[in-house]
Structure formats: structure tokens, C-alpha cells
Design a protein around this motif. Sequence first.
Motif, mmCIF file in Angstrom:
data_model
loop_
_atom_site.group_PDB
_atom_site.id
_atom_site.type_symbol
_atom_site.label_atom_id
_atom_site.label_comp_id
_atom_site.label_asym_id
_atom_site.label_seq_id
_atom_site.Cartn_x
_atom_site.Cartn_y
_atom_site.Cartn_z
ATOM 1 N N UNK A 170 0.567 -1.218 -0.051
ATOM 2 C CA UNK A 170 0.165 0.074 -0.166
ATOM 3 C C UNK A 170 1.173 1.251 0.335
ATOM 4 N N UNK A 171 2.333 1.166 0.636
ATOM 5 C CA UNK A 171 2.882 2.401 1.014
ATOM 6 C C UNK A 171 3.712 2.729 -0.938
ATOM 7 N N UNK A 172 4.019 1.796 -1.464
ATOM 8 C CA UNK A 172 4.318 1.717 -2.778
ATOM 9 C C UNK A 172 3.409 2.073 -3.563
ATOM 10 N N UNK A 173 1.864 1.613 -3.136
ATOM 11 C CA UNK A 173 1.292 2.429 -4.692
ATOM 12 C C UNK A 173 1.264 4.241 -4.179
ATOM 13 N N UNK A 174 1.176 4.336 -2.701
ATOM 14 C CA UNK A 174 0.693 5.693 -2.188
ATOM 15 C C UNK A 174 1.956 6.107 -2.927
ATOM 16 N N UNK A 175 3.715 5.752 -2.480
ATOM 17 C CA UNK A 175 4.606 6.307 -3.525
ATOM 18 C C UNK A 175 4.311 6.978 -5.093
ATOM 19 N N UNK A 176 3.845 5.970 -5.735
ATOM 20 C CA UNK A 176 3.811 5.678 -6.871
ATOM 21 C C UNK A 176 3.016 7.008 -7.812
ATOM 22 N N UNK A 177 1.495 7.608 -6.938
ATOM 23 C CA UNK A 177 0.977 8.531 -7.100
ATOM 24 C C UNK A 177 1.756 10.314 -6.892
ATOM 25 N N UNK A 178 1.408 10.853 -8.031
ATOM 26 C CA UNK A 178 1.889 12.105 -8.705
ATOM 27 C C UNK A 178 1.521 13.577 -7.324
ATOM 28 N N UNK A 179 1.891 14.407 -6.815
ATOM 29 C CA UNK A 179 1.851 15.232 -5.917
ATOM 30 C C UNK A 179 0.317 15.768 -5.913
ATOM 31 N N UNK A 180 -0.175 15.729 -7.302
ATOM 32 C CA UNK A 180 -1.921 16.578 -7.243
ATOM 33 C C UNK A 180 -2.014 15.069 -6.914
ATOM 34 N N UNK A 181 -2.295 14.204 -7.028
ATOM 35 C CA UNK A 181 -2.780 12.745 -7.199
ATOM 36 C C UNK A 181 -3.567 12.476 -5.999
ATOM 37 N N UNK A 182 -2.175 12.676 -5.140
ATOM 38 C CA UNK A 182 -2.438 12.963 -3.498
ATOM 39 C C UNK A 182 -3.314 13.844 -2.816
ATOM 40 N N UNK A 183 -3.144 14.474 -3.513
ATOM 41 C CA UNK A 183 -3.854 16.198 -2.671
ATOM 42 C C UNK A 183 -5.186 15.423 -3.071
ATOM 43 N N UNK A 184 -5.973 15.079 -4.645
ATOM 44 C CA UNK A 184 -6.596 14.465 -4.801
ATOM 45 C C UNK A 184 -6.997 13.859 -3.915
ATOM 46 N N UNK A 185 -6.522 12.848 -3.286
ATOM 47 C CA UNK A 185 -6.706 11.514 -2.808
ATOM 48 C C UNK A 185 -7.262 11.923 -1.116
#
Length: 245
Positions: A170-185
Motif C-alpha cells: 500500500x505504501x508503494x502504491x501511494x508513493x507512485x502517485x503524483x503530488x496532485x493525485x495525492x492531494x486529490x486522494x
Amino acid sequence: MPHLSELRYPTPFVRKREYMNSASAKSSASGSPKSDPIPIVFVVDDDISVRESLEALIRFVGWQPETFASAEEFLTRPRPVAPCCLVLDVSLPELNGLELQKLIATDRIDMPIIFITGHGDIPMTVQAMKAGAVEFLTKPIDDDALLSAIKSAVKRSAAALDDQAELQALRQRHESLTPREREVMRLVVAGMLNKQIGMKLGISEITVKAHRGKMMQKMKAESLADLVKTAVRLGLAPARNPWHA
């Protein structure tokens, strides 16, 4: 099949009993397919006869024994990558069993501890169990009780390793997100709608939908509920009371 007393190792304190045939004993002990790593049972006891006796018993039923004469010697052994447990004598020279338990409590949570002692008392037992020990057995040890405790401990260890592996994925999946995708999440998990997220980030609703779709795909979340559960596991969102509206 030979009786345990016929094994070449001395068994001065383990009460002798006859076991089932070797194949079924190994299957029962490991509880896992042949492709899985063989569980490791660590034994720390300063009495060589105890170590040899337990080594023979553990190996006889299909687990992999590793014995140590002191806590210090055990601590030099690298962490295993297989389900494991620790059969630990309370009374050890220098660093005793309870002190070792305290020392490894935080970084070896996937290694359940079974205490053994020749002179245990209630306060000692309570201290060990409160600190997370799965069993506290007194010598002479009943072989069935010990094997049952080891089997239960190995299952706990396997479950803990699976949980750690899942969390790492799960951590690796989250790290694969772009900064914008993390904001959206973060905003999706907080309960905001696409339109609200767009206004918050200063982007169009269509762009939010695009980021949200890619984010859901990367996180392998099939629904909002899946995404929220993932965020909670990653510590990105507080756990919520399911009975709260």
C-alpha cells in the motif's frame, strides 16, 4: 516411527509421548504448503540439555530449530524472513528472558514469545503475558502443550508477516502517485465532491475526475470505501466509528 525417547538427543525435562507419523506431524506443525518457507523456532536457554532436547522435538515435527545459549547470542542473529517464534527461558545469565522480551518488543512484533521456566511465579507470569507473551510454561514441560503453543505462535507470526507485506504494498502504491493525485486522494477521503475538490485546488471538475481515476487505478481501489480503508491503514485518515452517522 520411533518413540521420542529413542531419539539420539537427551530429553531430561520433556515428558515423553508418542507422536503421529512424521508426514502428518509435519503437515500439522507447519500448516502451510511446501512452497512456503519452513517456520523457524528459536530456542534461547543456557542449559545445553534443554537446547538439544527442544531442538530434537522441534525438528521431529517439521519446524526448523535454531538454538542459542544466551540472549546476547540470539540478538546477533539477523531477523528471519519466515514465520517464527521464540521459546525463551526466563532465567538467563546477564540479560534475562524478560529483559530480552522488552528489548525486542517493538522491532520484532512478528516473533511471538513462549516463555519456559523451572521456577516461575504468578507476578513473573503476569509480567510476561502483559508484555505480549503467548504462553508461559513451567518445567518439566508437557510436549503437547509446547507444540500447541508453538503452532499458535507460528500462525500469529505468519499473519503478522502478511499484514506487513500488505502494508508495504500500500505504501508503494501511494508513493507512485503524483503530488496532485495525492492531494486529490486526501480530499476525496475527506468526503469532498469532485466539484468541491476542483474549487479547492483551482482546477476544473473534469481535471479532478481525470486525476481521481488515475489515483484510484494506482491505489487499486475499486470503491470509495476501499480508498478510505487504505488511507486509514496508511495513517492518512483517522479511523471512524462505523456506528457514527
